[in-house]
Design an enzyme around this catalytic site. Sequence first.
Site, PDB file in Angstrom:
ATOM      1  N   ASP A 210       0.851  -1.187   0.000  1.00  0.00           N
ATOM      2  CA  ASP A 210       0.000   0.000   0.000  1.00  0.00           C
ATOM      3  C   ASP A 210       0.893   1.246   0.000  1.00  0.00           C
ATOM      4  O   ASP A 210       1.895   1.313   0.709  1.00  0.00           O
ATOM      5  CB  ASP A 210      -0.911  -0.013   1.240  1.00  0.00           C
ATOM      6  CG  ASP A 210      -2.060   0.962   1.118  1.00  0.00           C
ATOM      7  OD1 ASP A 210      -3.222   0.516   1.067  1.00  0.00           O
ATOM      8  OD2 ASP A 210      -1.801   2.197   1.087  1.00  0.00           O
TER       9      ASP A 210
ATOM     10  N   ASN B 146     -12.853  -3.398   2.750  1.00  0.00           N
ATOM     11  CA  ASN B 146     -13.842  -2.338   2.860  1.00  0.00           C
ATOM     12  C   ASN B 146     -14.769  -2.440   1.663  1.00  0.00           C
ATOM     13  O   ASN B 146     -14.307  -2.501   0.515  1.00  0.00           O
ATOM     14  CB  ASN B 146     -13.153  -0.970   2.873  1.00  0.00           C
ATOM     15  CG  ASN B 146     -12.261  -0.788   4.094  1.00  0.00           C
ATOM     16  OD1 ASN B 146     -12.617  -1.193   5.204  1.00  0.00           O
ATOM     17  ND2 ASN B 146     -11.095  -0.181   3.908  1.00  0.00           N
TER      18      ASN B 146
ATOM     19  N   GLN C 235     -14.286   2.406   1.626  1.00  0.00           N
ATOM     20  CA  GLN C 235     -13.680   1.998   0.353  1.00  0.00           C
ATOM     21  C   GLN C 235     -13.464   3.222  -0.527  1.00  0.00           C
ATOM     22  O   GLN C 235     -14.379   4.037  -0.713  1.00  0.00           O
ATOM     23  CB  GLN C 235     -14.576   0.980  -0.375  1.00  0.00           C
ATOM     24  CG  GLN C 235     -13.928   0.440  -1.640  1.00  0.00           C
ATOM     25  CD  GLN C 235     -14.735  -0.663  -2.333  1.00  0.00           C
ATOM     26  OE1 GLN C 235     -15.870  -0.953  -1.932  1.00  0.00           O
ATOM     27  NE2 GLN C 235     -14.169  -1.253  -3.358  1.00  0.00           N
TER      28      GLN C 235
ATOM     29  N   VAL D 224     -11.106   2.833  -3.445  1.00  0.00           N
ATOM     30  CA  VAL D 224     -10.753   2.320  -4.778  1.00  0.00           C
ATOM     31  C   VAL D 224     -11.726   1.186  -5.101  1.00  0.00           C
ATOM     32  O   VAL D 224     -11.767   0.181  -4.370  1.00  0.00           O
ATOM     33  CB  VAL D 224      -9.300   1.813  -4.827  1.00  0.00           C
ATOM     34  CG1 VAL D 224      -8.984   1.269  -6.219  1.00  0.00           C
ATOM     35  CG2 VAL D 224      -8.312   2.920  -4.450  1.00  0.00           C
TER      36      VAL D 224
ATOM     37  N   HIS E 202     -10.219  -5.350  -3.096  1.00  0.00           N
ATOM     38  CA  HIS E 202      -8.869  -5.590  -2.579  1.00  0.00           C
ATOM     39  C   HIS E 202      -8.943  -6.044  -1.142  1.00  0.00           C
ATOM     40  O   HIS E 202      -9.795  -5.591  -0.380  1.00  0.00           O
ATOM     41  CB  HIS E 202      -7.983  -4.348  -2.719  1.00  0.00           C
ATOM     42  CG  HIS E 202      -8.617  -3.087  -2.234  1.00  0.00           C
ATOM     43  ND1 HIS E 202      -9.581  -2.408  -2.959  1.00  0.00           N
ATOM     44  CD2 HIS E 202      -8.443  -2.375  -1.092  1.00  0.00           C
ATOM     45  CE1 HIS E 202      -9.953  -1.330  -2.290  1.00  0.00           C
ATOM     46  NE2 HIS E 202      -9.289  -1.286  -1.149  1.00  0.00           N
TER      47      HIS E 202
ATOM     48  N   HIS F 170      -6.885  -5.944   2.228  1.00  0.00           N
ATOM     49  CA  HIS F 170      -5.742  -5.365   2.948  1.00  0.00           C
ATOM     50  C   HIS F 170      -5.147  -6.459   3.835  1.00  0.00           C
ATOM     51  O   HIS F 170      -5.881  -7.174   4.541  1.00  0.00           O
ATOM     52  CB  HIS F 170      -6.202  -4.237   3.877  1.00  0.00           C
ATOM     53  CG  HIS F 170      -6.771  -3.026   3.200  1.00  0.00           C
ATOM     54  ND1 HIS F 170      -6.057  -1.857   3.028  1.00  0.00           N
ATOM     55  CD2 HIS F 170      -7.998  -2.779   2.668  1.00  0.00           C
ATOM     56  CE1 HIS F 170      -6.808  -0.953   2.429  1.00  0.00           C
ATOM     57  NE2 HIS F 170      -8.008  -1.485   2.204  1.00  0.00           N
TER      58      HIS F 170
HETATM   59  P1  AMP Z   1      -9.752   1.302   0.491  1.00  0.00           P
HETATM   60  O1  AMP Z   1      -9.846   2.594   1.265  1.00  0.00           O
HETATM   61  O2  AMP Z   1     -10.141   0.083   1.279  1.00  0.00           O
HETATM   62  O3  AMP Z   1     -10.459   1.399  -0.839  1.00  0.00           O
HETATM   63  O4  AMP Z   1      -8.198   1.086   0.212  1.00  0.00           O
HETATM   64  C1  AMP Z   1      -7.538   1.649  -0.886  1.00  0.00           C
HETATM   65  C2  AMP Z   1      -6.083   1.614  -0.560  1.00  0.00           C
HETATM   66  O5  AMP Z   1      -5.349   1.781  -1.741  1.00  0.00           O
HETATM   67  C3  AMP Z   1      -5.621   2.704   0.416  1.00  0.00           C
HETATM   68  O6  AMP Z   1      -5.051   2.097   1.569  1.00  0.00           O
HETATM   69  C4  AMP Z   1      -4.591   3.480  -0.403  1.00  0.00           C
HETATM   70  O7  AMP Z   1      -3.504   3.931   0.378  1.00  0.00           O
HETATM   71  C5  AMP Z   1      -4.168   2.473  -1.436  1.00  0.00           C
HETATM   72  N1  AMP Z   1      -3.649   2.987  -2.671  1.00  0.00           N
HETATM   73  C6  AMP Z   1      -4.183   3.964  -3.443  1.00  0.00           C
HETATM   74  N2  AMP Z   1      -3.427   4.149  -4.544  1.00  0.00           N
HETATM   75  C7  AMP Z   1      -2.412   3.265  -4.464  1.00  0.00           C
HETATM   76  C8  AMP Z   1      -1.289   2.972  -5.300  1.00  0.00           C
HETATM   77  N3  AMP Z   1      -1.060   3.623  -6.451  1.00  0.00           N
HETATM   78  N4  AMP Z   1      -0.412   1.999  -4.915  1.00  0.00           N
HETATM   79  C9  AMP Z   1      -0.632   1.333  -3.752  1.00  0.00           C
HETATM   80  N5  AMP Z   1      -1.670   1.565  -2.928  1.00  0.00           N
HETATM   81  C10 AMP Z   1      -2.548   2.529  -3.274  1.00  0.00           C
END
Ligand code: AMP
Length: 115
Positions: A33, A88, A95, A97, A101, A103
């Site tokens: 991350d 999430n 969430q 993204v 995914h 974590h």
């Molecule tokens: P969520 O909030 O559960 O959707 O988690 C999305 C995660 O993606 C967050 O912990 C971000 O820090 C991570 N994230 C966003 N962009 C990137 C990236 N380019 N490379 C690695 N992690 C990322």
Amino acid sequence: MAPSDDTIFGRILRGEIPCDQVYADDLCLAFRDVAPQAPVHVLVIPREPIARLDEATEEQAALLGHLLLVAARVARQEGLEGFRTVINSGAEAGQTVFHLHVHVIGGRPLAWPPG
Ligand code: AMP
């Protein structure tokens, strides 16, 4: 992968932007991350674009199981004694993204319940 996966993780899967990869196979990719919440913070994502957990189908049950097995594999690979997996699902749950995914978080004591 469908071209409609215009999320940042879709771009990572297509090699358009880099990631710090820790594991990859035919079904998924795991990478660190970019904003780690613990000494180890890895994301495991399917190559297939599932937007969120509640959009997964019965046909994707084996894939979902595979993601959890890979999460445990990554935790072992990182030398973690204990770890937490988090998915999430939806903006209200945090969430950000919309490409499913898992974590994998560890390397420090983790409080419960989470925030
Ligand atoms: P969520 O909030 O559960 O959707 O988690 C999305 C995660 O993606 C967050 O912990 C971000 O820090 C991570 N994230 C966003 N962009 C990137 C990236 N380019 N490379 C690695 N992690 C990322």
